[in-house]
Design a protein around this motif. Structure first.
Motif, PDB file in Angstrom:
ATOM      1  N   ARG A 157      24.101  20.911  -5.064  1.00 45.35           N
ATOM      2  CA  ARG A 157      25.431  21.395  -4.671  1.00 45.35           C
ATOM      3  C   ARG A 157      26.483  20.545  -5.358  1.00 45.35           C
ATOM      4  O   ARG A 157      26.268  19.345  -5.582  1.00 45.35           O
ATOM      5  CB  ARG A 157      25.620  21.339  -3.154  1.00 45.35           C
ATOM      6  N   HIS A 196      30.542  19.356  -5.087  1.00 45.81           N
ATOM      7  CA  HIS A 196      31.759  19.266  -4.276  1.00 45.81           C
ATOM      8  C   HIS A 196      32.863  18.702  -5.174  1.00 45.81           C
ATOM      9  O   HIS A 196      32.731  17.578  -5.680  1.00 45.81           O
ATOM     10  CB  HIS A 196      31.532  18.367  -3.060  1.00 45.81           C
ATOM     11  N   PRO A 203      31.166  14.929   6.708  1.00 48.08           N
ATOM     12  CA  PRO A 203      30.764  16.191   7.350  1.00 48.08           C
ATOM     13  C   PRO A 203      31.733  16.567   8.460  1.00 48.08           C
ATOM     14  O   PRO A 203      32.148  15.726   9.256  1.00 48.08           O
ATOM     15  CB  PRO A 203      29.369  15.874   7.913  1.00 48.08           C
ATOM     16  N   ARG A 239      29.582  20.610   7.041  1.00 46.04           N
ATOM     17  CA  ARG A 239      30.003  20.764   5.651  1.00 46.04           C
ATOM     18  C   ARG A 239      30.801  19.549   5.202  1.00 46.04           C
ATOM     19  O   ARG A 239      31.619  19.020   5.971  1.00 46.04           O
ATOM     20  CB  ARG A 239      30.855  22.022   5.491  1.00 46.04           C
ATOM     21  N   THR A 275      33.703  17.851   3.774  1.00 45.44           N
ATOM     22  CA  THR A 275      35.123  18.141   3.521  1.00 45.44           C
ATOM     23  C   THR A 275      35.785  16.882   2.972  1.00 45.44           C
ATOM     24  O   THR A 275      35.427  15.755   3.347  1.00 45.44           O
ATOM     25  CB  THR A 275      35.827  18.598   4.807  1.00 45.44           C
ATOM     26  N   THR A 319      20.382  23.774   5.836  1.00 45.48           N
ATOM     27  CA  THR A 319      21.460  24.675   6.248  1.00 45.48           C
ATOM     28  C   THR A 319      20.910  25.764   7.154  1.00 45.48           C
ATOM     29  O   THR A 319      19.745  26.150   7.068  1.00 45.48           O
ATOM     30  CB  THR A 319      22.153  25.338   5.046  1.00 45.48           C
ATOM     31  N   SER A 372      22.472  29.522   8.306  1.00 48.05           N
ATOM     32  CA  SER A 372      23.589  30.430   8.036  1.00 48.05           C
ATOM     33  C   SER A 372      23.313  31.794   8.628  1.00 48.05           C
ATOM     34  O   SER A 372      22.165  32.209   8.798  1.00 48.05           O
ATOM     35  CB  SER A 372      23.836  30.550   6.524  1.00 48.05           C
ATOM     36  N   THR A 398      28.124  29.191   8.411  1.00 50.74           N
ATOM     37  CA  THR A 398      27.063  28.369   7.827  1.00 50.74           C
ATOM     38  C   THR A 398      27.187  26.960   8.385  1.00 50.74           C
ATOM     39  O   THR A 398      28.283  26.383   8.404  1.00 50.74           O
ATOM     40  CB  THR A 398      27.152  28.328   6.296  1.00 50.74           C
ATOM     41  N   GLN A 455      25.712  23.025   7.977  1.00 49.74           N
ATOM     42  CA  GLN A 455      24.926  22.046   7.231  1.00 49.74           C
ATOM     43  C   GLN A 455      24.222  21.184   8.280  1.00 49.74           C
ATOM     44  O   GLN A 455      24.713  20.135   8.691  1.00 49.74           O
ATOM     45  CB  GLN A 455      25.839  21.213   6.333  1.00 49.74           C
TER      46      GLN A 455
END
Length: 958
Positions: free
Chosen positions: A77, A79, A110, A115, A117, A639, A641, A646, A648
């Motif tokens: 992933r 970010h 998280p 997620r 951020t 994850t 979803s 979704t 994490q």
């Protein structure tokens, strides 16, 4: 066990324990570790990777040109920063991942859904000064504060506020060393930073003309300083000196980009031009890994030692993983080796028999990292290399070659050979297995000679043994027992065996264990009994292999260890000092799929140096090095979803109660495990409690979807199995699928209320309906009664009418009968009158002159009386009247149909209807028979009848 043996065993155990402790911090200097390359096409981000970190779950993070890369062993992933700048530095502290780039720094954390951020700390810098932040190259944590270092300033974050500290001049880079923060100042040399104060380290100004890319603490007071173009320096007792070593020479030539300590006693150093090296604390190079050795790029921008002592490299183009914790290293294509069939160490050289020929290399420690050399004259298939009584022989496609040093000194026989074995009890005689069968060789002193081929068997293989004057051959799932003649020129007898026992079909392998020949099938071992000419079970090795996978090849090395092959894998029974064996299967699973089929090659030089032939080179196995294969892996639900959200899950803190609406009852799970060696062999098994009844089959797929889940509580369990077959503890995540609105508990209350109300209304309506039904039933019964009464009256009326009709008909019939009778009587009267008229006529013919007066008088009186009777009779008029009365309706209908019909024709029609004959009609109508026929003809014309149509029939139809 004797006292001496007990003491030796204890000493060995202590020594093994001590050696295992040393081995934990050991970098192998023989061969190359397993290397996995991750290309830009794999992680789908920028090329350069400037810094590397690992969180508490084992997830890897990379400071990449495109942002923060995250790799959990299953998926990548990316970010990105708000300004989409490249990330040059990162530091993981707790749950926060601090990052720095160009004019931007902050941290990823998280959120409530797991997620990552981003929170920008650069926003706390005055807006007018943000463009002056420049590149944030380093991030440190000192005394609970996070320090972001750029060229001009330090930005210090205490968890709430951000403050700034100006550089005395201009910073280059900074480093954490033994808990202290060290900066390179472009004018003052190295500076120690402490609580906002900078202190110059003495005698470090000599570094001002170069860039310091790494400072590594070799001990509390001894630092290794790596520069990009001046090589390596030692800073000890406040003195700066060149570290004049192999490592320094390498870095002066290839430009150093810093490094790391690995396994406490070794140093990883990154270079610009030639990959990376690992050296010991004396500067001796232990490993050198570059593009030629398997890394995809020679410029190593960063390095990182993970929680399993494996090495990650951030490259100028890509990422590399180096499995330094494995007891395996490899000699592969970088050493110019192909498929290896056998190996041997002799007179300081390592010899390797390959499909391309016989190769050799100096056998020394550390192993020199250069290519193997092909021995001239051995190009082609080399099957075997073996030491026989202090001399070296190669079984080759060209013959049995005698080798000395790096050359062939003699070809004993030009036929292709698998190998040779000594005939026990003889004076230097040997049996050789070749392409055409077997041959005899003799050793006299140090001289070898070919004697003769052995007649009687033209089959051969590399699996053969010699026991006295008997040669055993295992080939094509059969065993041949061949007895040599006394002169060794032929096999005097050859016998073939297909089974070892009646209930055991086939023969798995033949091997020599502890000097004795054994036969095996299905892990059941047998020996040959000459007196029975058959095979008898053997208990010791059968018990040893009882719980092991079914072996198809077994071999014992010179150390007493027993190796075996099953499927495409291998296992080891390592012999202990007390004579028992320790099983090791999982530790060897790295080699699964790479073993040479039917040519299993094990060369155990000692416990630290075991060489195994592979399809792509040679594996070096140190059985005393503890690998990580037996450590339990960790499984994560990365994850969770659904169509609306979704999570994490791996980043969530503690257990949460998560509920999804029924309309989103399609869910997907992604699994991961921080296992980075042998990724292709990592497998998952899962079970959704509340849906699945049992665990799934093991699979490499790390994604699982479920659709159309019913409402209820669910728990997802997942476990992972690493490449060595070791299982993790299950990881769990619970969630609830809420029911649809029409199955919600409030809906059921509403349903119950509606049901009660419906029952009440239905009951009320039923009562009303019953009353209404009774009323309508009464009405209906009254109606039925009246209808029945009316019907009875109607029926009575109709019956009366019918009676009346019947009476009328009866009356009519009676009248008609009377009329008929009257007609008949009238016809009789007519006939009578006719007769009387005839009499009158006859009487007129009598001559009265001849009669007397009395007779004459009587005749006249009789004539008058007859005439009177005839004239007084009105029967004819009565006849016509009655005929018209009887057939009045018929005459009326006929007149309506034919208005122009005459009364005379009506009478004729009536007579015809009465079925009177022509004679009767003629008499009644007082006409002749011809007149009747003429009248009939005219009537037919009047009625427009066809010639063939019957007149009487027509009249009857009217």
């Amino acid at each position: 066990m004797s006292f001496v043996e007990s003491r030796i065993s204890k000493i060995y155990i202590v020594f093994a324990f001590f050696y295992s402790i040393i081995g934990i911090s050991q970098i192998k200097n023989t061969g190359l570790p397993d290397i996995a390359n991750f290309k830009r096409t794999d992680y789908r981000a920028g090329t350069q990777n400037w810094c590397i970190g690992q969180d508490k779950n084992g997830t890897m993070y990379f400071a990449n040109n495109d942002g923060l890369l995250q790799f959990d062993g299953s998926s990548w992933r990316t970010h990105r920063l708000p300004n989409r700048a490249a990330i040059r530095s990162l530091k993981i502290i707790g749950d926060k991942i601090f990052v720095g780039g160009y004019n931007e720094f902050g941290y990823f954390e998280p959120n409530s859904k797991g997620r990552l951020t981003y929170t920008s700390l650069a926003l706390q810098v005055n807006e007018n000064h943000r463009s002056q932040i420049d590149l944030v190259w380093k991030i440190h944590e000192i005394k609970g504060k996070v320090i972001f270092q750029s060229f001009e300033k330090n930005y210090i974050y205490d968890g709430k506020q951000l403050r700034q500290a100006e550089a005395p001049n201009r910073f280059q880079f900074s480093f954490e060393v033994n808990g202290a923060l060290i900066f390179q100042d472009m004018i003052n040399g190295l500076l120690r930073y402490d609580e906002g104060q900078f202190t110059t380290l003495p005698n470090t100004q000599a570094l001002n003309g170069t860039e310091v890319w790494g400072i590594i603490a070799l001990s509390p007071n001894r630092w290794l300083i790596a520069t990009i173009d001046e090589g390596l320096f030692l800073y000890e007792n406040q003195q700066l000196t060149h570290w004049d070593t192999e490592a320094d020479s390498f870095m002066r030539k290839n430009s150093c980009l810093g490094g790391e300590i690995i396994q406490k006693n070794f140093i990883v150093l990154n270079s610009v031009l030639d990959g990376m090296i690992i050296c010991d604390k004396n500067g001796k190079i232990i490993q050198h890994i570059n593009r030629k050795k398997g890394v995809q790029n020679n410029t190593v921008l960063s390095s990182f030692v993970d929680n399993k002592n494996n090495l990650w490299l951030g490259l100028d183009n890509g990422i590399a993983f180096i499995n330094e914790s494995s007891p395996f290293t490899y000699f592969g294509s970088s050493y110019d080796l192909s498929t290896v069939y056998a190996s041997a160490v002799f007179d300081g050289y390592l010899y390797v028999a390959t499909n391309q020929g016989l190769f050799c290399h100096k056998w020394n420690k550390p192993f020199q990292e250069d290519s193997f050399n092909l021995i001239p004259g051995t190009t082609g298939q080399a099957w075997n290399i073996q030491v026989v009584e202090g001399q070296l022989f190669c079984g080759h496609n060209r013959g049995l070659l005698q080798i000395e040093g790096n050359k062939v000194v003699k070809n004993l026989n030009p036929n292709g050979y698998w190998g040779i074995k000594k005939i026990p009890g003889t004076d230097g005689f040997y049996v050789g297995s070749n392409y055409q069968g077997f041959a005899i060789f003799r050793k006299q002193g140090r001289n070898w000679s070919f004697v003769n081929n052995i007649e009687g068997m033209n089959k051969s293989a590399n699996t053969f043994e010699v026991d006295g004057n008997t040669v055993w051959l295992k080939k094509d799932n059969l065993v041949y027992r061949m007895k040599l003649s006394s002169d060794f020129k032929k096999f005097s007898s050859v016998k073939t065996y297909e089974n070892l026992a009646k209930d055991k079909k086939g023969i798995g392998s033949m091997q020599r264990l502890d000097g004795k020949i054994f036969f095996q099938t299905g892990n059941k071992f047998y020996t040959y009994a000459f007196d029975l000419d058959g095979f008898t079970p053997e208990k010791h090795y059968t018990a040893l292999f009882r719980n092991l996978p079914s072996a198809r090849y077994v071999q014992q090395d010179k150390l007493g260890n027993i190796w075996y092959v099953f499927n495409e894998s291998m296992g080891l029974l390592q012999k202990k000092p007390d004579g028992s064996y320790q099983s090791n299967v999982s530790g060897l699973s790295n080699l699964t799929g790479f073993l040479v089929n039917d040519y299993f090659s094990i060369n155990a030089i000692d416990q630290n140096d075991i060489l195994i032939g592979l399809t792509e080179g040679l594996a070096h196995f140190d059985s005393n090095l503890p690998g990580t294969e037996n450590k339990r892996p960790k499984a994560f639900i990365r994850t969770f979803s659904n169509p609306e959200d979704t999570l994490q899950v791996a980043n969530l803190k503690g257990k949460i109660a998560y509920e999804i609406p029924y309309r989103s009852n399609k869910v997907k799970f992604v699994f991961s495990s921080p296992l980075y060696d042998n990724l292709e062999n990592v497998e998952y098994s899962y079970m959704l409690k509340g849906f699945d009844e049992k665990w799934s089959h093991w699979t490499n797929m790390s994604v699982k979807e479920y659709t159309n889940l019913r409402e209820g509580d669910y728990e997802m369990l997942v476990k992972v199995r690493n490449a060595y077959g070791v299982l993790s503890e299950p990881s769990a995540f619970t969630f609830t699928v809420s029911p649809p609105w029409y199955r919600h508990w409030l809906a059921y209350i509403l349903y119950l209320s509606l049901a009660v109300l419906s029952i009440y209304l239905i009951r009320r309506r039923v009562r009303l309906q019953i009353r209404r039904n009774k009323y309508f039933e009464t009405i209906e019964q009254r109606k039925i009664y009246l209808e029945k009464e009316a019907r009875i009256r109607q029926e009575q009326y109709e019956l009366e009418k019918e009676i009346e009709r019947l009476q009328n008909e009866k009356l009519k019939i009676k009248i008609l009968s009377k009329d008929k009778e009257l007609v008949n009587n009238s016809l009789q009267v007519v006939k009578k009158n006719k007769v009387l008229n005839g009499i009158i006529h006859k009487m007129r013919e009598i001559d009265t002159e001849t009669l007397d007066e009395a007779a004459k008088f009587q005749l006249t009186k009789l004539n008058k009386s007859i005439i009177k009777e005839v004239n007084a009779d009105k029967s004819w008029n009565d006849l016509e009247k009655h005929i018209r009365n009887v057939h009045f309706d018929f005459l009326k209908r006929l007149k309506d149909i034919h208005p122009d019909i005459t009364p005379r024709e009506l009478d004729l029609s009536t007579y015809l209807l009465m079925n009177m004959s022509t004679k009767e009609i003629a008499e009644i109508m007082n006409i002749s028979g011809g007149g009747v026929e003429l009248a009939r003809y005219r009537l037919r014309k009047k009625l427009n009848l066809a010639k063939k149509e019957n007149l009487t029939g027509y009249l009857m139809r009217i």
